[in-house]
Design a protein around this motif. Structure first.
Motif, short mmCIF file in Angstrom:
data_model
loop_
_atom_site.label_atom_id
_atom_site.label_comp_id
_atom_site.label_asym_id
_atom_site.label_seq_id
_atom_site.Cartn_x
_atom_site.Cartn_y
_atom_site.Cartn_z
N SER A 52 0.84 -1.20 0.00
CA SER A 52 0.00 0.00 0.00
C SER A 52 0.88 1.26 0.00
O SER A 52 1.64 1.46 -0.94
N LEU A 53 0.80 2.09 1.03
CA LEU A 53 1.74 3.21 1.15
C LEU A 53 3.18 2.71 1.06
O LEU A 53 4.01 3.33 0.39
N GLY A 54 3.48 1.61 1.71
CA GLY A 54 4.83 1.05 1.65
C GLY A 54 5.21 0.63 0.25
O GLY A 54 6.38 0.72 -0.14
N GLY A 55 4.24 0.17 -0.55
CA GLY A 55 4.52 -0.18 -1.94
C GLY A 55 4.86 1.04 -2.77
O GLY A 55 5.77 1.00 -3.62
N LEU A 56 4.14 2.13 -2.56
CA LEU A 56 4.46 3.38 -3.23
C LEU A 56 5.87 3.84 -2.86
O LEU A 56 6.66 4.24 -3.74
N LEU A 57 6.20 3.79 -1.57
CA LEU A 57 7.53 4.19 -1.13
C LEU A 57 8.61 3.27 -1.72
O LEU A 57 9.69 3.73 -2.07
N ALA A 58 8.30 1.97 -1.81
CA ALA A 58 9.27 1.04 -2.39
C ALA A 58 9.55 1.39 -3.85
O ALA A 58 10.71 1.38 -4.29
N LEU A 59 8.51 1.72 -4.60
CA LEU A 59 8.72 2.10 -6.00
C LEU A 59 9.51 3.40 -6.11
O LEU A 59 10.38 3.53 -6.99
#
Length: 295
Positions: free
Chosen positions: A104-111
Motif C-alpha cells: 500500500s503506502l509502503g509499496g508506493l515508497l518502495a517504487l
C-alpha cells in the motif's frame, strides 16, 4: 525484538533528526519491509521467518506509525522526504542498497526508492498512487472510516469483538480477504496501532495529490495485487504495469489489500523471486503480466 535508531535527514526546514522503530532478523542480503498507512511493522510477521531464511529482514515502522516517532513539525510526509529518509535509515543501520518490499503506502515508497536508485529490487503489493481521483476518494473515505472506528471503540468492546469471526470481519474486512483467520490479539493490536497513528492525517493529506507516473528501470520490479482487494481495486494494477512496463504484474488469488496475512507462502514466494532476480538477470515473467496462481 523492536529497536529504535535516530539519524539526521535533510528537509525543507533544514537538517532534522528522525527516530524510527525496526526489527531485524536473519542473515544475508538486506531486505527492507514497509507497511501501509495506519498499520505497523507487525503486518509482515506472517512472512518474516520465510524471508529471513534467505535474507536479513529489516521491518520498519514508518514515521508516525507503530512505535516510530512522527516527523518533526513542518517536515512534510511526502515522497521527496520519506523515501530519502528511509535511505538514511539504511545508512544508519549499516545497510547499502537493500531489496525492498512494501504494501500500500509502503509499496508506493518502495517504487519511489527504486526510482531514485536506493534499492536493488522492488516488490510492491497493492501500491498506492495508481488510482483515478474517484478511486482515491473512495480509498481515503474508507481509511478515514476505519480510523474513526478505531478511535471510537472502547478497549473492552474492541477485545470482545475480536473474539468472534464476525467481529474480526467487521474490524478488518476492508483490508483482509480472510479476516476470520486473524488472531484476536493481532486484530486488537493493529486496531490500536491505527488508533494511535500520529502520522495518519499528515500522511493522508500528503497523499491527496500523489500519482506515480515514472518508470523504475534497470532493476527487478514486481507489482502484485490481491484479487480480493477492496481498498485499492485490482484494476489499478493494470495502470501500474503500463507505468512501469518492465515490471512483472502478479495476481494474488484470494488475497485482500494486506495479502501477507491472507496467503503468507504466496507473498513470500513473490518477494523472494523478485529479490533473487537481482542477481540473475531480468525479473521472472517481466513484461508478461504474469499471475502467481497456485501451480
Amino acid at each position: 525484538m523492536t529497536a529504535t535508531v535516530s539519524f539526521p535527514i535533510d528537509s525543507p526546514t533544514g537538517p532534522r533528526t528522525v527516530t524510527l522503530a525496526h526489527e531485524r532478523k536473519g542473515a544475508g542480503e538486506p531486505l527492507l519491509l514497509l507497511h501501509g498507512i495506519g498499520h505497523h511493522l507487525q503486518a509482515w510477521h506472517p512472512v518474516t521467518d520465510l524471508l529471513a531464511a534467505e535474507y536479513e529482514v529489516i521491518a520498519v515502522d514508518l514515521p508516525g506509525f507503530g512505535a516510530s516517532d512522527p516527523l518533526p513539525d513542518r517536515v512534510p510526509y511526502d515522497l521527496d522526504t520519506i523515501a530519502p529518509a528511509l535511505g538514511a535509515l539504511c545508512s544508519a543501520l549499516g545497510v547499502t542498497t537493500p531489496h525492498v518490499a512494501g504494501n500500500s503506502l509502503g509499496g508506493l515508497l518502495a517504487l519511489e526508492m527504486g526510482r531514485v536508485g536506493l534499492v536493488r529490487s522492488v516488490t510492491a503489493l497493492s501500491p498506492a498512487g495508481f488510482w483515478t481521483e474517484t478511486e482515491r476518494r473512495y480509498a481515503f473515505t474508507a481509511l478515514r472510516a476505519m480510523r474513526a472506528g478505531a478511535r471510537a471503540l472502547p478497549l473492552p468492546l474492541l477485545e470482545r469483538l475480536s473474539r468472534s469471526a464476525a467481529g474480526r470481519a467487521a474490524l478488518t474486512g476492508t483490508i483482509y480477504a480472510r479476516p476470520a483467520r486473524r488472531a484476536p490479539e493481532a486484530v486488537v493490536a493493529e486496531t490500536l496501532a491505527l488508533r494511535g497513528a500520529t502520522g495518519f492525517e499528515r500522511t493522508l493529506a500528503a497523499g491527496g495529490a500523489v500519482r506515480f507516473t515514472a518508470d523504475v528501470p534497470d532493476l527487478p520490479v514486481t507489482i502484485a495485487w490481491g484479487s480480493g482487494d477492496r481498498l485499492l481495486l485490482p484494476r489499478q494494477g493494470v495502470r501500474a504495469k503500463y507505468t512501469v512496463p518492465g515490471a512483472r504484474l502478479v495476481r494474488l488469488p484470494g488475497c485482500g489489500h494486506v495479502p501477507m496475512h491472507d496467503d503468507p507462502a504466496l507473498v513470500a514466494r513473490v518477494v523472494l523471486d523478485t529479490a533473487r532476480a537481482a542477481g540473475s538477470g531480468p525479473t521472472p515473467g517481466a513484461g508478461e503480466g504474469a499471475a502467481a496462481d497456485r501451480r
